[in-house]
Enzyme design. Sequence first.
Site, PDB file in Angstrom:
ATOM      1  N   CYS A  30       0.839  -1.206   0.000  1.00 15.99           N
ATOM      2  CA  CYS A  30       0.000   0.000   0.000  1.00 15.99           C
ATOM      3  C   CYS A  30       0.878   1.262   0.000  1.00 15.99           C
ATOM      4  CB  CYS A  30      -0.922  -0.045   1.221  1.00 15.99           C
ATOM      5  SG  CYS A  30      -1.595   1.516   1.707  1.00 15.99           S
ATOM      6  N   CYS A  33       0.467   3.905   2.786  1.00 17.04           N
ATOM      7  CA  CYS A  33       0.983   3.436   4.075  1.00 17.04           C
ATOM      8  C   CYS A  33       2.468   3.768   4.199  1.00 17.04           C
ATOM      9  CB  CYS A  33       0.820   1.932   4.216  1.00 17.04           C
ATOM     10  SG  CYS A  33      -0.867   1.395   4.124  1.00 17.04           S
TER      11      CYS A  33
END
Lengths: 105, 311
Positions: A30, A33
């Site tokens: 991700c 993230c």
Amino acid sequence: MALEITDANFQELVLNSDKPVILDFWAEWCGPCRMVGPVVEEIGREYTGKVVVGKLNVDHNPEVTRKFGIRNIPTLLFFKNGNVVDKQVGAVAKQVIVGKLQGHL
Amino acid sequence: MSYSIDHNRLQQFGSLEFLARQVVEGFIVGLHKSPFHGFSVEFAEHRLYNSGESIKHIDWKLFGRTDKLFVKRFEEETNLRCHLVIDNSSSMYFPVLEKLSIDQPNKITFSIYAAAAIMNLLRRQRDAVGLNVFSEQIEFGSAAKSSSVHFKYLYSELEKMLPPIGAEVRRNTLAAEALHHIADTIHKRSLVVIFSDMFQNHGNSEELFSALQHLRHNKHEVILFHVVDKRQELDFEFENRPYRFIDMESGHQIKVNPLEVKADYSRAVNAFKSELKLKCGQYRIDFVEADINAGFEQVLLPYLLKREKLH
């Protein structure tokens, strides 16, 4: 350095902690993230001794992820005395996270 | 003598950005935060795919690598709609000077330059700007647009207000009505910048405050430049000899020795100012004290720098 939180040590390091805890739910794949991660670690260094900062990989720890209904990542949960007191979803600026944290110190 | 805006004076804010402090609803991609989550610029988070949802925002690369179905969500950024609101009542043409220039301005000249400087900044950011001029009624109103033709049009409209008006022209201020009207007509979540001395001769200040509240209620960000000639209007500095004071809006005259009324006048005017400031604080309106003698650069620059720091 942020603590590596897992399903196994969650109870001990987060719920039983006597300090406020910021828990970062993340995953390797991700992108956002990876933007939030370093910011959270930086906050951990700045607030050493006052706040516990942990990171929880949602792929490896499905139990805690399911328990808190985490559907979006990155998500930051703010714990105090074992309870969730605040939540931040998505990549946001450092001051937004610090602002939320200040309210719970 | 021709009156025009000296564009060189507007250039010095060149490197500054003028950003909306709250989210705005614009129509093109820009610098300001939008209330909507779009699928455009800043990638903010991954969200678990819900079955039945449109598949077009699924992160297919991720699905290919890991068999996980996630949707990409982006922070949308947009442009700003800014409405400059200028009070063009007779009181804004105070002080009456023989030779008007930006170095020796009356209140309206000051407001026009400050508005033009803000317009210039927003123009560079490709934000849309509209202009509203009011006195007893709305004298001029334009929609917020960002084309260069529109900006030229607004500059020419601003220049029309530069020449002094004759002493016999009486234009009252009906700020409350004008602001209510503006609040109703403009697109919500805009930035509204008001230049006014806030001297009302009809109605009471409650109406004015409710109009300001109306603007905030429609989710506009409001900045109020309270344009005053501090030396004469607030501090009441006049020589110790009898003066004839004329109300520029009603024509009402009064002969008085300034020293006799100075204390009472200052008290009343300061009470009004602090009430205005207090209400602005309550409604979260940015109140900027603009003393025309300080020069528009000295008023605008600290304010813009302060805003930059807040971001």
